[in-house]
Write a protein that holds these residues in place. Structure first.
Motif, PDB file in Angstrom:
ATOM      1  N   PRO A  95      17.617   8.126  62.954  1.00  0.00           N
ATOM      2  CA  PRO A  95      18.824   7.809  63.723  1.00  0.00           C
ATOM      3  C   PRO A  95      20.080   8.489  63.185  1.00  0.00           C
ATOM      4  O   PRO A  95      20.945   8.897  63.960  1.00  0.00           O
ATOM      5  CB  PRO A  95      18.942   6.284  63.634  1.00  0.00           C
ATOM      6  CG  PRO A  95      17.840   5.801  62.787  1.00  0.00           C
ATOM      7  CD  PRO A  95      16.955   6.946  62.440  1.00  0.00           C
ATOM      8  N   LEU A  96      20.188   8.624  61.856  1.00  0.00           N
ATOM      9  CA  LEU A  96      21.368   9.280  61.292  1.00  0.00           C
ATOM     10  C   LEU A  96      21.446  10.741  61.733  1.00  0.00           C
ATOM     11  O   LEU A  96      22.531  11.273  61.966  1.00  0.00           O
ATOM     12  CB  LEU A  96      21.344   9.188  59.758  1.00  0.00           C
ATOM     13  CG  LEU A  96      21.573   7.791  59.177  1.00  0.00           C
ATOM     14  CD1 LEU A  96      21.331   7.792  57.681  1.00  0.00           C
ATOM     15  CD2 LEU A  96      22.972   7.284  59.500  1.00  0.00           C
ATOM     16  N   LYS A  97      20.296  11.383  61.848  1.00  0.00           N
ATOM     17  CA  LYS A  97      20.260  12.774  62.305  1.00  0.00           C
ATOM     18  C   LYS A  97      20.514  12.870  63.807  1.00  0.00           C
ATOM     19  O   LYS A  97      21.230  13.760  64.260  1.00  0.00           O
ATOM     20  CB  LYS A  97      18.924  13.411  61.948  1.00  0.00           C
ATOM     21  CG  LYS A  97      18.768  13.644  60.448  1.00  0.00           C
ATOM     22  CD  LYS A  97      17.402  14.185  60.096  1.00  0.00           C
ATOM     23  CE  LYS A  97      17.283  14.396  58.594  1.00  0.00           C
ATOM     24  NZ  LYS A  97      15.923  14.750  58.191  1.00  0.00           N
ATOM     25  N   LEU A  98      19.941  11.954  64.572  1.00  0.00           N
ATOM     26  CA  LEU A  98      20.087  11.983  66.025  1.00  0.00           C
ATOM     27  C   LEU A  98      21.531  11.830  66.480  1.00  0.00           C
ATOM     28  O   LEU A  98      21.956  12.488  67.429  1.00  0.00           O
ATOM     29  CB  LEU A  98      19.231  10.891  66.677  1.00  0.00           C
ATOM     30  CG  LEU A  98      17.738  11.171  66.768  1.00  0.00           C
ATOM     31  CD1 LEU A  98      16.993   9.942  67.292  1.00  0.00           C
ATOM     32  CD2 LEU A  98      17.465  12.357  67.677  1.00  0.00           C
ATOM     33  N   ILE A 101      25.379  11.941  62.250  1.00  0.00           N
ATOM     34  CA  ILE A 101      26.003  11.494  61.000  1.00  0.00           C
ATOM     35  C   ILE A 101      25.538  12.352  59.827  1.00  0.00           C
ATOM     36  O   ILE A 101      26.295  12.608  58.895  1.00  0.00           O
ATOM     37  CB  ILE A 101      25.719   9.994  60.751  1.00  0.00           C
ATOM     38  CG1 ILE A 101      26.439   9.175  61.833  1.00  0.00           C
ATOM     39  CG2 ILE A 101      26.158   9.559  59.364  1.00  0.00           C
ATOM     40  CD1 ILE A 101      26.142   7.707  61.826  1.00  0.00           C
ATOM     41  N   ALA A 102      24.311  12.843  59.901  1.00  0.00           N
ATOM     42  CA  ALA A 102      23.782  13.690  58.825  1.00  0.00           C
ATOM     43  C   ALA A 102      24.564  14.998  58.689  1.00  0.00           C
ATOM     44  O   ALA A 102      24.511  15.650  57.657  1.00  0.00           O
ATOM     45  CB  ALA A 102      22.303  13.967  59.061  1.00  0.00           C
ATOM     46  N   GLU A 103      25.303  15.365  59.734  1.00  0.00           N
ATOM     47  CA  GLU A 103      26.123  16.578  59.675  1.00  0.00           C
ATOM     48  C   GLU A 103      27.460  16.317  58.974  1.00  0.00           C
ATOM     49  O   GLU A 103      28.126  17.234  58.530  1.00  0.00           O
ATOM     50  CB  GLU A 103      26.374  17.106  61.087  1.00  0.00           C
ATOM     51  CG  GLU A 103      25.095  17.566  61.778  1.00  0.00           C
ATOM     52  CD  GLU A 103      25.315  17.886  63.238  1.00  0.00           C
ATOM     53  OE1 GLU A 103      26.471  18.090  63.653  1.00  0.00           O
ATOM     54  OE2 GLU A 103      24.309  17.925  63.975  1.00  0.00           O
ATOM     55  N   VAL A 104      27.835  15.044  58.874  1.00  0.00           N
ATOM     56  CA  VAL A 104      29.109  14.659  58.276  1.00  0.00           C
ATOM     57  C   VAL A 104      28.930  14.142  56.852  1.00  0.00           C
ATOM     58  O   VAL A 104      29.728  14.412  55.965  1.00  0.00           O
ATOM     59  CB  VAL A 104      29.787  13.561  59.140  1.00  0.00           C
ATOM     60  CG1 VAL A 104      31.091  13.097  58.526  1.00  0.00           C
ATOM     61  CG2 VAL A 104      29.999  14.058  60.553  1.00  0.00           C
ATOM     62  N   VAL A 105      27.863  13.382  56.644  1.00  0.00           N
ATOM     63  CA  VAL A 105      27.592  12.717  55.373  1.00  0.00           C
ATOM     64  C   VAL A 105      26.415  13.408  54.688  1.00  0.00           C
ATOM     65  O   VAL A 105      25.437  13.751  55.345  1.00  0.00           O
ATOM     66  CB  VAL A 105      27.251  11.226  55.626  1.00  0.00           C
ATOM     67  CG1 VAL A 105      26.830  10.530  54.356  1.00  0.00           C
ATOM     68  CG2 VAL A 105      28.429  10.514  56.270  1.00  0.00           C
TER      69      VAL A 105
END
Length: 120
Positions: A95-98, A101-105
């Motif tokens: 979910p973080l990638k979808l 958020i993975a692009e920010v954190v």
């Protein structure tokens, strides 16, 4: 180290590894339990760490409220400390990638990887 059991199925444990504050979360992070995560991150940040790592390895469900807490924590820490999340698997990493958020954190698969990357 403090473990805070919760009837809603979420526990939060804070620890320190050198200059890094680690907030380990287990169970469910949703709109009912997200404030507990937010409080733990804020408490960890008050100790002037070089970085704050939120370890979601034991999280079984991560709702949008939990993701919002992670983004807000990243923004609040700003330049004061680095921020990273440990998440691996369909319940957390996916979910973080979808939602981007993975692009920010900074996202790591294991706590060891995060700690190695954040050594100052």
């Amino acid at each position: 180290m403090t473990i805070q059991p919760d009837p809603a199925g979420c526990s939060v444990e804070e620890s320190r590894v050198g200059e890094v504050s680690v907030v380990a979360v287990a169970g469910t992070v949703d709109m009912l339990t997200a404030p507990k995560l937010e409080e733990a991150i804020n408490t960890a940040a008050k100790n002037s760490p070089s970085a704050v790592v939120v370890d979601l390895s034991a999280v079984e469900f991560l709702a949008s409220a939990g993701m919002g807490v992670l983004v807000a924590a990243h923004e609040q820490l700003g330049d004061a400390a680095r921020f990273a999340v440990v998440a691996d698997g369909p319940a957390t990493s996916r979910p973080l990638k979808l939602v981007g958020i993975a692009e920010v954190v900074d996202l790591f698969a294991t706590l060891d990887e995060a700690l190695d990357a954040l050594k100052t």
